[in-house]
Design an enzyme around this catalytic site. Structure first.
Site, mmCIF file in Angstrom:
data_model
loop_
_atom_site.group_PDB
_atom_site.id
_atom_site.type_symbol
_atom_site.label_atom_id
_atom_site.label_comp_id
_atom_site.label_asym_id
_atom_site.label_seq_id
_atom_site.Cartn_x
_atom_site.Cartn_y
_atom_site.Cartn_z
ATOM 1 N N ASP A 284 24.648 16.403 43.406
ATOM 2 C CA ASP A 284 24.751 17.655 42.650
ATOM 3 C C ASP A 284 26.145 18.282 42.777
ATOM 4 O O ASP A 284 26.326 19.285 43.457
ATOM 5 C CB ASP A 284 23.665 18.616 43.168
ATOM 6 N N SER B 124 24.647 28.033 46.344
ATOM 7 C CA SER B 124 24.879 26.743 45.717
ATOM 8 C C SER B 124 26.354 26.562 45.464
ATOM 9 O O SER B 124 27.031 27.476 44.999
ATOM 10 C CB SER B 124 24.118 26.649 44.404
ATOM 11 N N HIS C 203 24.703 21.736 39.005
ATOM 12 C CA HIS C 203 23.858 22.758 38.382
ATOM 13 C C HIS C 203 24.564 24.097 38.240
ATOM 14 O O HIS C 203 24.141 24.927 37.452
ATOM 15 C CB HIS C 203 22.492 22.872 39.085
HETATM 16 N N1 ARG Z 1 16.832 24.753 43.642
HETATM 17 C C1 ARG Z 1 18.246 24.816 43.533
HETATM 18 C C2 ARG Z 1 18.740 26.281 43.402
HETATM 19 O O1 ARG Z 1 17.966 27.193 43.468
HETATM 20 C C3 ARG Z 1 18.784 23.930 42.488
HETATM 21 C C4 ARG Z 1 18.473 24.337 41.095
HETATM 22 C C5 ARG Z 1 19.032 23.462 40.031
HETATM 23 N N2 ARG Z 1 18.256 22.279 39.777
HETATM 24 C C6 ARG Z 1 17.129 22.238 39.007
HETATM 25 N N3 ARG Z 1 16.517 21.097 38.852
HETATM 26 N N4 ARG Z 1 16.646 23.282 38.371
HETATM 27 O O2 ARG Z 1 19.439 26.719 42.583
HETATM 28 N N1 ASP Z 2 19.881 26.216 44.667
HETATM 29 C C1 ASP Z 2 20.284 27.550 45.072
HETATM 30 C C2 ASP Z 2 21.511 28.045 44.313
HETATM 31 O O1 ASP Z 2 21.715 27.697 43.179
HETATM 32 C C3 ASP Z 2 20.485 27.592 46.531
HETATM 33 C C4 ASP Z 2 19.224 27.953 47.227
HETATM 34 O O2 ASP Z 2 18.455 28.766 46.685
HETATM 35 O O3 ASP Z 2 19.024 27.469 48.319
HETATM 36 O O4 ASP Z 2 22.219 28.899 44.748
#
Ligand code: ARG
Ligand code: ASP
Length: 763
Positions: A221, A655, A85
């Site tokens: 990921d 991330s 991502h």
């Molecule tokens: N929650 C994670 C972070 O804040 C992964 C985000 C990417 N994945 C998604 N399905 N949007 O960035």
């Molecule tokens: N998914 C988040 C990022 O892209 C990490 C988090 O918020 O825990 O940095």
């Protein structure tokens, strides 16, 4: 001995305040603040091996990826690991219906096939220094916030002027503890960063938005990039002649994995936390701000989701945008629930009571900090309508109606003309037209029209934000429009913004005519009216009150640190390099439910839904699993690990951060947190705040066994830190391997399979 006892007393006292696992620590301060605790938790490294200015250390393997994620070096040829991502925008930019790298994955077979990414950079941290004294010279508490800022700006300029930097080095200075301390970061930035590999989305984004922020998780990921450098390993703009970068340090990768209770540290660039907010601020977030922005995004997402499910082209166009909007939408929902479930407000109230008690016991404290809590209350109350309006404005006019992005570029174009005539116009136009292709490539006016209708309606009905909702209603009345669907139809039928060719036709006319046409465009006109009201009535007070709040927050922070001298305070995240550490650990999301911290490939198969855009699984992965054909990457009991949980305190920006084991090897790749714990940005709670990592062995398995890109694994250094002798555990593992499939082959070069103790420098 004496030190030991002091240390124990220190931990006992700090334990009362600091919750285990909490904190995003500055790497250069680990020695003073954390090393003992980390070693008690099982770490075998010294602080010097993590951060050193004089020799290669872990920090030399960690880079800020594009300024929004983290990435780490995993080979001596500049190979970078980050999340799928995080590389998504780049993978998407190389994707077409014919070469669908999102859907099918991408694997460069050699250096020549690696794909360049204009605009992408990675940034190394060379050293970190405390510059508080120089930055706060001549600053005092009697100053207004403006005076203070101008003195600080002067100090910063002087400091930058006199600091000697090496070639390619830059100096970045950031406030910490809300402006009570300053640190400088000497950085070096590389701009030639190429895409090397990415799994298909059905692995790299498996579970997509349904599983996002959730456990149990089964997402691979990750993606791979490579830094290229000039002839002397120095930063260089993209050139065919550039060579793979040789790092000072890269992370060996452990094949031994993790078990519950193992020490882990996560090294990266967390973006923003707000751990020291007063209760009134948290209350406003929970009751006003989060509900408003959740509702707006909810409406936009429903429309986009329905359209994405209708056809593949729309899915490609909107996947990245959808994920971006959905990500924080879901985070805020979890955050709100978590803040309530962990009684964050009650905890803030207790802390504030304790703080007040301290103030009441010391005249000097009371004199300097006694006004803060009541002042917070007053200012947040004043802020309420403005913060709500600003969220409406930003989310609707700034973010979720896509065409508004073009409108705001057009506004800058007309401004450029008004300020600098034809010349100003032409120079901005060149920039604008460059960006248009990217926008329209992924733009569907039909979707945007639906979003426009729905969100302008919400704007016009915004409760508690009277001035902005009135501006929208007035616009309708003034133009004789009955409802928001009609508004959307009118605007979308007649605006040049929605069609690239129409827009170019106008923009390419002579500037005078073009500006006239732009200014009479219905979307432009509407945005102008609504925007003017926002700028005239909301933006000013919003900024002014926030300025006051920032001043209070700085003094509150100082007050807390002074009132509780035993407590270890970590500075809120601000996109600078931090270390956080914890253990591999599950949690109880609800009464009667316990989550195991490890998942396996069997769980991917459990979730498999043929043809579904979130839960499809590639055939080859199903076959490899059915045959238990995991190569050398399986666990000791023959399972294929996928993800694991830890109590490392992370946030957005973390991330792509490496999860590092007790001896400095990469064991996982951080990519998310659990939903119940997303309030960790505001109120960390060790019982339910967990970060989610991909198991390094799954990454290697996908690269090698699934994608057949074993040449990349050969570049890496695979190690067995748990076993004493080279290969002992691995060979046992191989012998007890259950059945089937092609024989497991030893990947990489065997030399690299040896136990490689951490030596504070990968080369
Ligand atoms: N929650 C994670 C972070 O804040 C992964 C985000 C990417 N994945 C998604 N399905 N949007 O960035
Ligand atoms: N998914 C988040 C990022 O892209 C990490 C988090 O918020 O825990 O940095």
């Amino acid at each position: 001995m004496k030190n030991r006892i002091l240390l124990i007393i220190f931990f006992l006292s700090s334990a009362i305040f600091l919750r285990a696992g909490e904190g995003m620590w500055l790497p250069q301060l680990l020695k003073a603040l954390n090393e003992g605790e980390m070693q008690t938790m099982g770490m075998k490294l010294t602080a010097e091996q993590i951060y050193s200015v004089n020799q290669g250390s872990l920090k030399d393997a960690i880079v800020h990826f594009g300024g929004f994620c983290t990435s780490e070096l995993i080979s001596d040829q500049g190979l970078l690991l980050t999340n799928h991502h995080c590389g998504y925008g780049q993978i998407q930019s190389h994707t077409t219906l014919e070469k669908n790298y999102l859907k099918n994955g991408f694997w460069a077979k050699n250096f020549q096939e690696e794909l360049s990414n204009p605009g992408l950079f990675v940034r190394f941290i060379v050293r970190i220094d405390d510059v508080t004294e120089a930055m706060l010279a001549g600053v005092n508490d009697q100053m207004t916030s403006k005076e203070r800022q101008s003195q600080i700006d002067k100090n910063m300029a002087a400091l930058k002027e006199k600091t000697k930097l090496g070639e390619f080095e830059e100096l970045m200075i950031r406030p910490f503890y809300h402006g009570n301390q300053y640190f400088s970061f000497t950085t070096v930035t590389y701009n030639d960063v190429r895409l090397v590999g990415a799994p298909p989305e059905s692995i790299g984004k498996f579970g997509a938005d349904t599983d996002n922020w959730e456990w149990p998780r089964h997402t691979g990921d990750f993606s791979l990039f490579r830094i290229y450098a000039g002839p002397n390993n120095e930063p260089a703009e993209y050139s065919e002649n550039n060579k793979p970068y040789t790092p000072k340090h890269f992370l060996p990768i452990s094949l031994d994995g993790v078990e519950e209770g193992d020490f882990t540290l996560v090294f990266g660039f967390p973006g923003r936390t707000n751990q020291y907010l007063p209760g009134v601020a948290v209350e406003q977030l929970v009751e006003t701000v989060n509900p408003a922005r959740i509702a707006i995004r909810d409406a936009a997402l429903k429309i986009i989701d329905a359209e994405m499910r209708k056809d593949e082209q729309t899915k490609i166009q909107y996947a990245s945008k959808f994920a971006r909007v959905a990500n924080y939408w879901k985070k805020w929902i979890g955050e709100n629930q978590g803040l309530i479930a962990t009684n964050a407000l009650g905890k803030k109230a207790t802390l504030e009571k304790e703080f007040t008690k301290k103030l009441n016991s010391s005249l000097s404290l009371k004199d300097r900090y006694g006004d803060i809590l009541p002042a917070f209350k007053e200012q947040y109350k004043l802020l309420e309508p403005y913060v709500l309006s600003t969220n409406y404005y930003n989310e609707i006019m700034g973010r979720n109606i896509e065409a508004m992005r073009i409108v705001s570029s057009l506004r800058r174009l007309t401004n450029a003309y008004e300020k600098n005539g034809n010349e100003g116009y032409e120079s901005f136009k060149a920039r604008l037209t460059g960006a248009l292709d990217n926008f329209y490539k992924n733009y569907n006016p039909n979707i945007d029209q639906q979003v426009f209708a729905r969100l302008t309606e919400m704007y016009g009905n915004a409760d508690g934000a009277k001035e902005i909702s009135a501006s929208m209603q007035n616009y309708l009345t003034a133009n004789g429009i009955r409802d928001y669907n009609e508004l959307a139809e009118k605007v979308f039928a007649n605006s040049i913004v929605l069609d690239k060719n129409k827009l170019l036709q106008v923009v390419n006319q002579n500037p005078e005519d073009a500006v006239k046409k732009i200014k009479s465009d219905p979307l432009f006109k509407m945005a102008d009216k609504i925007g003017t009201v926002y700028r005239e009535k909301i933006a000013g007070p919003y900024q002014e009150i926030n300025g006051k709040i920032a001043g209070l927050q700085r003094r509150y922070m100082a007050g807390l640190m002074e009132a509780f001298p035993d407590r270890r305070f970590w500075p809120d995240a601000n996109s600078t390099m931090r270390v956080t550490y914890g253990k591999v650990q599950g949690y109880n999301p609800r009464d009667g439910i316990t989550y195991n911290p490890l998942t396996t490939l069997d769980g991917v198969i459990e979730k498999y839904q043929p043809g579904d855009y979130e839960f499809d699984v590639p055939g080859k992965l199903i076959e490899l699993n059915a045959a238990r054909d995991y190569g050398i990457y399986a666990t000791a009991d023959g399972k294929m690990p996928v993800c694991f949980l830890g109590s490392n305190h992370t946030t957005g920006g973390n991330s792509g951060s490496p999860a590092i084991d007790a001896s400095g090897n990469l064991v996982g790749l951080n990519f998310d947190r659990v939903w119940e714990g997303t309030m960790s940005d505001i109120n960390y709670d060790p019982s339910i705040c967990r970060n989610i990592m991909v198991d390094a062995r799954y990454i290697l398995f996908i690269i090698d066994k699934y994608a057949g890109a074993g040449h990349l694994v050969k570049e890496m250094k695979l190690v067995h830190p748990r076993s004493n002798q080279s290969g002992s555990k691995a060979s046992k593992k191989k012998m007890t391997k259950p059945l089937g499939g092609p024989k497991p082959q030893l990947q990489g070069n065997t030399k690299k399979q040896k136990v490689v103790p951490y030596r504070g420098g990968g080369r």
